[in-house]
Design an enzyme around this catalytic site. Sequence first.
Site, PDB file in Angstrom:
ATOM      1  N   HIS A   1       0.858  -1.195   0.000  1.00 21.23           N
ATOM      2  CA  HIS A   1       0.000   0.000   0.000  1.00 21.23           C
ATOM      3  C   HIS A   1       0.891   1.241   0.000  1.00 21.23           C
ATOM      4  O   HIS A   1       1.695   1.444   0.913  1.00 21.23           O
ATOM      5  CB  HIS A   1      -0.932  -0.005   1.222  1.00 21.23           C
TER       6      HIS A   1
ATOM      7  N   GLU B   1       1.615   3.926   3.012  1.00 19.13           N
ATOM      8  CA  GLU B   1       2.008   3.435   4.337  1.00 19.13           C
ATOM      9  C   GLU B   1       3.532   3.404   4.431  1.00 19.13           C
ATOM     10  O   GLU B   1       4.158   2.357   4.400  1.00 19.13           O
ATOM     11  CB  GLU B   1       1.366   2.056   4.562  1.00 19.13           C
TER      12      GLU B   1
ATOM     13  N   HIS C   1       2.309  -3.301   7.110  1.00 18.78           N
ATOM     14  CA  HIS C   1       1.412  -2.213   6.714  1.00 18.78           C
ATOM     15  C   HIS C   1       1.390  -1.182   7.837  1.00 18.78           C
ATOM     16  O   HIS C   1       1.995  -1.368   8.879  1.00 18.78           O
ATOM     17  CB  HIS C   1      -0.020  -2.742   6.556  1.00 18.78           C
TER      18      HIS C   1
ATOM     19  N   GLU D   1       0.044  -4.321  11.289  1.00 16.92           N
ATOM     20  CA  GLU D   1      -0.303  -2.907  11.129  1.00 16.92           C
ATOM     21  C   GLU D   1       0.592  -2.177  12.117  1.00 16.92           C
ATOM     22  O   GLU D   1       0.404  -2.265  13.332  1.00 16.92           O
ATOM     23  CB  GLU D   1      -1.783  -2.648  11.449  1.00 16.92           C
TER      24      GLU D   1
HETATM   25 ZN   LIG Z   1      -2.039  -1.501   4.139  1.00 15.74          ZN
END
Ligand SMILES: [Zn+2]
Length: 451
Positions: free
Chosen positions: A176, A179, A300, A376
């Site tokens: 992504h 990020e 992420h 995350e």
């Molecule tokens: Zn992500």
Amino acid sequence: MCLFYLISFLLFHPNYCAIKKYTNYTLYRGVPVNKSHLNFFNSLSEMFDVNFWTPPGSLYKPIDFVLAPGDKKAFLKMAEEYDVYLSTLIADVQRAFDMQRVKSYIRRNLGSFDWNDFYRINDIYNWLKDLKDKYPEFVKVESIGTTYEKRPILAVHVTLPGSKLRSKVIVEGGIHAREWIGPCFVTYMLQQILDSPKSNNSNLKDIALTYEWFFVPVLNPDGYEYTHTNNRLWRKNRNNEYGVDLNRNFDHAFGTVGVSFSHYEDTYCGAKAFSEKETIAMSHFVRNHSKHLEYYLAFHSYGQAMILPYANTRAHMENFDTVAAMAKQAADHIALRYNTRYVYGTAYDTVGYVTSGVSGCWVKETFSVPYVLTFELPDRGQYGFALPNEKITPTCIETMDGVLSLLKPRTKIYDKLRHEHRGLDDGQRTKFLDKLVILFNVCLFVIVRFD
Ligand SMILES: [Zn+2]
């Protein structure tokens, strides 16, 4: 006339759009405590120019979103009517982004790459190439595919001299685009593994020698570069002007839940599974190294969660309990040493929604990889994607510590898990030995009988 064409081209060609600025855009957090609140947040994008940083999920799960200055008044009026819980996380998002310092890497000067700054894609790639030149005997850098904007997707393969086992770890970052802390951590982890022979940390030394390492620091280089040049909040790849969410494009429960089929949404999953150059490249890369692949770790941001497969269901499947016990150990370790709190569980347990086409889920199901986790990284929304430079190093240090506790090779839990994972092999081995004993007895009988 020429000038007219030039202006038209610059205005309407998707790759030459003006730089998107977020001046006076505000990051809000809403917490839905009833169905009516949830409906309100779910319908926001139909009414306003809204960019979700954390999309609506289940009740009580925070929803973070950015609103354009022109929409704020109408939005706040509606929020009051619906009586929703609302707070302002960042008043001016552009100001927070402007604080994120981006540095240049000086070629053939490895010390000029550090974890106090963010880097453009070419700087990260030049650093990787210089690492290969410095450690030619155990670092290999290869391109696993080419993107829509003709960039290579670089992967790094590390086998330290004296490595003991053949088990493999694949580390994925930067799928992504916005990020930024993901590629920071993956490059940090790579540096830690390379520095391990001269480290005082015996645990790190042991772990570095236990595995064969594969790093893909930026799986979405086009998108990542686009966040530096055009739109800081871009999430997808750069296939056409709309792009595809690569972490919704893998062939696991593709297109079933938690995705959009609308090209211009942030979670657009693509026309079909593996429709994108980046996901095809990664799938071939993982397949080529799937033998003895023990860990697949994806990084992420943000939210401080360790997410276990499978993302498309609320059920705890396969060896969920085993991996959850490992995640708990890592989360406890990080909390105790750094006071950074992680949650762990499935996507539904942690971030509050189910989704599909996720890289780790495809890897786990396709190759029966025992330990798959999606991190995350910090924070929990104070800065979100606008994480300031001074948070990069502390985030890398604490995350590395947590990852090492997941990978720890000599604890009881590790031995237990390895035994569990290899249970089938042990069973097969026992059957083989049984057959060997029977054969030996038959031979002995024949020899004695006809002697
Ligand atoms: Zn992500």
